[in-house]
Design an enzyme around this catalytic site. Structure first.
Site, PDB file in Angstrom:
ATOM      1  N   GLY A  22       2.531   2.080  10.783  1.00 38.46           N
ATOM      2  CA  GLY A  22       3.479   3.182  10.636  1.00 38.46           C
ATOM      3  C   GLY A  22       4.217   3.538  11.918  1.00 38.46           C
ATOM      4  CE  LYS A  66      -0.108   3.289   4.707  1.00 43.58           C
ATOM      5  NZ  LYS A  66       0.007   3.368   6.151  1.00 43.58           N
ATOM      6  CG  ASN A 126      -1.705   1.216   1.453  1.00 43.42           C
ATOM      7  OD1 ASN A 126      -1.805   2.059   0.553  1.00 43.42           O
ATOM      8  ND2 ASN A 126      -2.303   1.353   2.629  1.00 43.42           N
ATOM      9  CG  HIS A 172      -5.870   1.808   5.409  1.00 42.68           C
ATOM     10  ND1 HIS A 172      -5.437   2.773   6.282  1.00 42.68           N
ATOM     11  CD2 HIS A 172      -4.825   0.965   5.211  1.00 42.68           C
ATOM     12  CE1 HIS A 172      -4.172   2.529   6.593  1.00 42.68           C
ATOM     13  NE2 HIS A 172      -3.770   1.440   5.959  1.00 42.68           N
ATOM     14  CD  GLU A 183      -3.424  -2.650   7.437  1.00 34.73           C
ATOM     15  OE1 GLU A 183      -2.306  -2.824   6.954  1.00 34.73           O
ATOM     16  OE2 GLU A 183      -4.092  -1.627   7.232  1.00 34.73           O
ATOM     17  CD  GLU A 235      -2.852   5.490   6.839  1.00 40.68           C
ATOM     18  OE1 GLU A 235      -2.840   5.526   5.590  1.00 40.68           O
ATOM     19  OE2 GLU A 235      -1.912   5.016   7.506  1.00 40.68           O
ATOM     20  CB  SER A 291       5.270  -1.854  11.820  1.00 39.20           C
ATOM     21  OG  SER A 291       4.840  -0.539  12.119  1.00 39.20           O
TER      22      SER A 291
HETATM   23  P1  PGA Z   1       2.885   0.196   7.589  1.00 37.99           P
HETATM   24  O1  PGA Z   1       1.424   0.433   6.941  1.00 37.99           O
HETATM   25  O2  PGA Z   1       3.433  -1.066   7.016  1.00 37.99           O
HETATM   26  O3  PGA Z   1       3.683   1.411   7.171  1.00 37.99           O
HETATM   27  O4  PGA Z   1       2.686   0.116   9.055  1.00 37.99           O
HETATM   28  C1  PGA Z   1       0.533  -0.629   6.765  1.00 37.99           C
HETATM   29  C2  PGA Z   1      -0.772  -0.131   6.202  1.00 37.99           C
HETATM   30  O5  PGA Z   1      -1.196   0.972   6.534  1.00 37.99           O
HETATM   31  O6  PGA Z   1      -1.439  -0.836   5.408  1.00 37.99           O
END
Ligand code: PGA
Length: 255
Positions: A174, A12, A10, A95, A168, A97, A213
């Site tokens: 992140g 982003k 992903n 997601h 997740e 976010e 992460s």
């Molecule tokens: P990350 O993001 O690997 O940077 O933690 C995962 C995601 O948001 O799908």
């Protein structure tokens, strides 16, 4: 049932066209995996570049969002059909976010899933708890409710083929804090049981990924767990070599 592992990147709000092209030139050279599935999920404007530069047998293409509407006066939206035209096979929905920053609630998420299925897209449905919910001991009840709400009115669709779940935990996204792999496996097992109560034995065919992460150094430990069918990777998917190392981490397990 042997489910094929999937590693999805992903991107982003990262990776313009030139960066996408450079990523793929490198990835096309180094990626040798054949028994794991890999997917990149670039921003909309890099989809065409990805479509033109990827090897189709090596890399699938996903989108980060879609409109719950098919067409009409919806400024700023992109339809499922427009995504398909750009080579997209799957779409991320739910997601954290999108839920937190763009205020997408369970009912919007449900409408997006319905629309994606209608158009024939695969859905990668994201769910996961905040740190507060986890500390209150409510993780299972929280993700179960997210799943039930996502699938309301969607049960009749062919879920096993076109539905993928990404567990997740929000506190792991992140932050560099990966969820303990055994705990991730436990929640994923629980999600499959819940799915089974909704769609019966078809639940066995649905892949459930872990995200939060994920990096090369943790990939093989996650891959070794009984129920983790792959990873949704953010930060570590932006460099072809890092992303490929995660794919290899999963590849080692599925000989
Ligand atoms: P990350 O993001 O690997 O940077 O933690 C995962 C995601 O948001 O799908």
């Amino acid at each position: 049932m042997q489910r094929k592992k999937l590693i999805a990147g992903n991107w982003k709000l990262n990776m313009n066209k030139a960066e996408t092209q450079a990523f793929l030139e490198e990835f096309n050279q180094i990626n040798k995996s054949n028994n794991t599935e890999a997917m990149i999920i670039p921003p909309f404007t890099s989809l065409e570049t990805a479509k033109e530069n990827r090897k189709t047998n090596q890399l699938k293409l996903g989108a980060q969002n879609l409109s719950q509407y098919k067409s009409g006066a919806y400024t700023g939206e992109i339809s499922a059909e427009m995504l398909i035209e750009s080579g997209v096979e799957a779409v991320l929905i739910g997601h954290s976010e999108r839920r937190e920053i763009f205020l997408e609630n369970n009912s919007i998420i449900n409408a997006k899933i319905t629309r994606a299925f209608e158009a024939g897209l695969t859905v990668i449905f994201c769910c996961g708890e905040s740190e507060t919910i986890r500390n209150e001991g409510r993780t299972d009840e929280w993700v179960a409710q997210q799943l039930r709400s996502a699938l309301e009115n969607n049960i009749a669709n062919n879920l096993s083929e076109k539905f993928i779940i990404a567990y997740e935990p929000i506190w792991a996204i992140g932050t560099g804090k990966t969820c303990d792999s055994q705990e991730a496996n436990r929640v994923i097992k629980f999600l499959r049981q819940e799915l089974n109560s909704l769609i019966g034995n078809n639940a066995e065919n649905v892949r459930i990924l872990y995200g939060g992460s994920v990096k090369a150094s943790t990939a093989s430990e996650l891959a070794a767990q009984s129920d983790i069918d792959g990873a949704l990777v953010g930060g570590a998917s932006l460099k072809a070599s890092d992303f490929n190392a995660i794919i290899e981490g999963f590849q080692l397990i599925c000989k």
